[in-house]
Design a protein around this motif. Structure first.
Motif, PDB file in Angstrom:
ATOM      1  N   ARG A  88       0.989 -14.334   8.772  1.00  0.00           N
ATOM      2  CA  ARG A  88       0.444 -13.999  10.095  1.00  0.00           C
ATOM      3  C   ARG A  88       1.213 -14.683  11.213  1.00  0.00           C
ATOM      4  O   ARG A  88       1.555 -14.067  12.214  1.00  0.00           O
ATOM      5  CB  ARG A  88      -1.040 -14.389  10.161  1.00  0.00           C
ATOM      6  N   TYR A  89       1.475 -15.966  11.077  1.00  0.00           N
ATOM      7  CA  TYR A  89       2.040 -16.726  12.189  1.00  0.00           C
ATOM      8  C   TYR A  89       3.562 -16.890  12.145  1.00  0.00           C
ATOM      9  O   TYR A  89       4.183 -17.076  13.183  1.00  0.00           O
ATOM     10  CB  TYR A  89       1.365 -18.094  12.302  1.00  0.00           C
ATOM     11  N   ALA A  90       4.161 -16.842  10.957  1.00  0.00           N
ATOM     12  CA  ALA A  90       5.618 -17.010  10.854  1.00  0.00           C
ATOM     13  C   ALA A  90       6.332 -15.686  10.591  1.00  0.00           C
ATOM     14  O   ALA A  90       7.546 -15.617  10.695  1.00  0.00           O
ATOM     15  CB  ALA A  90       5.960 -18.013   9.752  1.00  0.00           C
ATOM     16  N   GLY A  91       5.561 -14.678  10.229  1.00  0.00           N
ATOM     17  CA  GLY A  91       6.160 -13.370   9.980  1.00  0.00           C
ATOM     18  C   GLY A  91       6.641 -13.160   8.558  1.00  0.00           C
ATOM     19  O   GLY A  91       7.040 -12.061   8.201  1.00  0.00           O
ATOM     20  N   SER A  92       6.623 -14.206   7.743  1.00  0.00           N
ATOM     21  CA  SER A  92       6.967 -14.052   6.334  1.00  0.00           C
ATOM     22  C   SER A  92       6.125 -15.042   5.525  1.00  0.00           C
ATOM     23  O   SER A  92       5.725 -16.087   6.030  1.00  0.00           O
ATOM     24  CB  SER A  92       8.458 -14.304   6.091  1.00  0.00           C
ATOM     25  N   GLY A  93       5.876 -14.681   4.268  1.00  0.00           N
ATOM     26  CA  GLY A  93       5.050 -15.520   3.411  1.00  0.00           C
ATOM     27  C   GLY A  93       5.777 -16.760   2.934  1.00  0.00           C
ATOM     28  O   GLY A  93       6.944 -16.997   3.261  1.00  0.00           O
ATOM     29  N   LEU A  94       5.108 -17.553   2.127  1.00  0.00           N
ATOM     30  CA  LEU A  94       5.681 -18.793   1.595  1.00  0.00           C
ATOM     31  C   LEU A  94       6.860 -18.502   0.678  1.00  0.00           C
ATOM     32  O   LEU A  94       7.911 -19.115   0.805  1.00  0.00           O
ATOM     33  CB  LEU A  94       4.618 -19.572   0.820  1.00  0.00           C
ATOM     34  N   PHE A  95       6.662 -17.604  -0.259  1.00  0.00           N
ATOM     35  CA  PHE A  95       7.700 -17.148  -1.186  1.00  0.00           C
ATOM     36  C   PHE A  95       7.172 -15.862  -1.818  1.00  0.00           C
ATOM     37  O   PHE A  95       5.973 -15.589  -1.754  1.00  0.00           O
ATOM     38  CB  PHE A  95       8.048 -18.207  -2.249  1.00  0.00           C
ATOM     39  N   PRO A  96       8.033 -15.064  -2.405  1.00  0.00           N
ATOM     40  CA  PRO A  96       7.561 -13.811  -2.998  1.00  0.00           C
ATOM     41  C   PRO A  96       6.472 -14.064  -4.048  1.00  0.00           C
ATOM     42  O   PRO A  96       6.586 -14.976  -4.865  1.00  0.00           O
ATOM     43  CB  PRO A  96       8.815 -13.217  -3.646  1.00  0.00           C
ATOM     44  N   MET A  97       5.416 -13.302  -3.959  1.00  0.00           N
ATOM     45  CA  MET A  97       4.288 -13.356  -4.904  1.00  0.00           C
ATOM     46  C   MET A  97       3.449 -14.637  -4.793  1.00  0.00           C
ATOM     47  O   MET A  97       2.711 -14.983  -5.722  1.00  0.00           O
ATOM     48  CB  MET A  97       4.770 -13.177  -6.343  1.00  0.00           C
ATOM     49  N   ALA A  98       3.514 -15.331  -3.665  1.00  0.00           N
ATOM     50  CA  ALA A  98       2.724 -16.558  -3.511  1.00  0.00           C
ATOM     51  C   ALA A  98       1.233 -16.254  -3.507  1.00  0.00           C
ATOM     52  O   ALA A  98       0.453 -16.933  -4.186  1.00  0.00           O
ATOM     53  CB  ALA A  98       3.116 -17.296  -2.236  1.00  0.00           C
ATOM     54  N   ALA A  99       0.802 -15.260  -2.721  1.00  0.00           N
ATOM     55  CA  ALA A  99      -0.623 -14.939  -2.663  1.00  0.00           C
ATOM     56  C   ALA A  99      -1.149 -14.458  -4.014  1.00  0.00           C
ATOM     57  O   ALA A  99      -2.202 -14.942  -4.463  1.00  0.00           O
ATOM     58  CB  ALA A  99      -0.905 -13.925  -1.557  1.00  0.00           C
ATOM     59  N   PRO A 100      -0.478 -13.535  -4.699  1.00  0.00           N
ATOM     60  CA  PRO A 100      -0.990 -13.146  -6.023  1.00  0.00           C
ATOM     61  C   PRO A 100      -0.997 -14.296  -7.032  1.00  0.00           C
ATOM     62  O   PRO A 100      -1.919 -14.407  -7.838  1.00  0.00           O
ATOM     63  CB  PRO A 100      -0.035 -12.038  -6.474  1.00  0.00           C
ATOM     64  N   THR A 101       0.003 -15.155  -6.962  1.00  0.00           N
ATOM     65  CA  THR A 101       0.028 -16.319  -7.850  1.00  0.00           C
ATOM     66  C   THR A 101      -1.171 -17.211  -7.570  1.00  0.00           C
ATOM     67  O   THR A 101      -1.853 -17.685  -8.491  1.00  0.00           O
ATOM     68  CB  THR A 101       1.339 -17.111  -7.677  1.00  0.00           C
TER      69      THR A 101
END
Length: 122
Positions: A88-101
């Motif tokens: 939401r705030y940086a425009g990209s997630g932590l790393f690929p598949m972080a939320a599903p992990t």
């Protein structure tokens, strides 16, 4: 001193931090535009798992799997909520598949709680 007893203070810490973050993120979602649903979902996960961690800390001596459940739930919540907030705030997630992990870690944390019913203290 058991592993559960040694790790319980960490669960208290994360319960408090997740509770705080959950309320703050709920306010941000209510007042923010754009992708506010991402922040709202992060808030929900924090507010759902803060009391679970608190309960695990309180009941650590009664549940053999409390240490495993708490670690999985804590790390899972950090990954899931952190990824959504970063998106939401940086425009990209932590790393690929972080939320599903993180989501899978939280689910396995709840299964570790259920497994605790099978591994009774003597």
């Amino acid at each position: 001193m058991t592993l559960n007893t040694r790790i319980a203070p960490l669960f208290y810490l994360f319960a408090g931090l997740f509770g705080f973050a959950g309320v703050a993120l709920a306010a941000a979602a209510a007042h923010g535009g754009g992708e506010a649903h991402l922040v709202a979902s992060a808030s929900t996960m924090c507010l759902a798992h803060a009391p679970a961690l608190l309960a695990l800390a309180i009941g650590a001596e009664r549940l053999r799997t409390a240490w495993l459940a708490g670690i999985l739930i804590g790390v899972g919540t950090l990954l899931f909520a952190g990824d959504l907030v970063a998106l939401r705030y940086a425009g990209s997630g932590l790393f690929p598949m972080a939320a599903p992990t993180g989501g899978f870690a939280m689910m396995f944390g709840w299964l570790a709680i259920a497994a605790g019913a099978l591994f009774r203290r003597s």
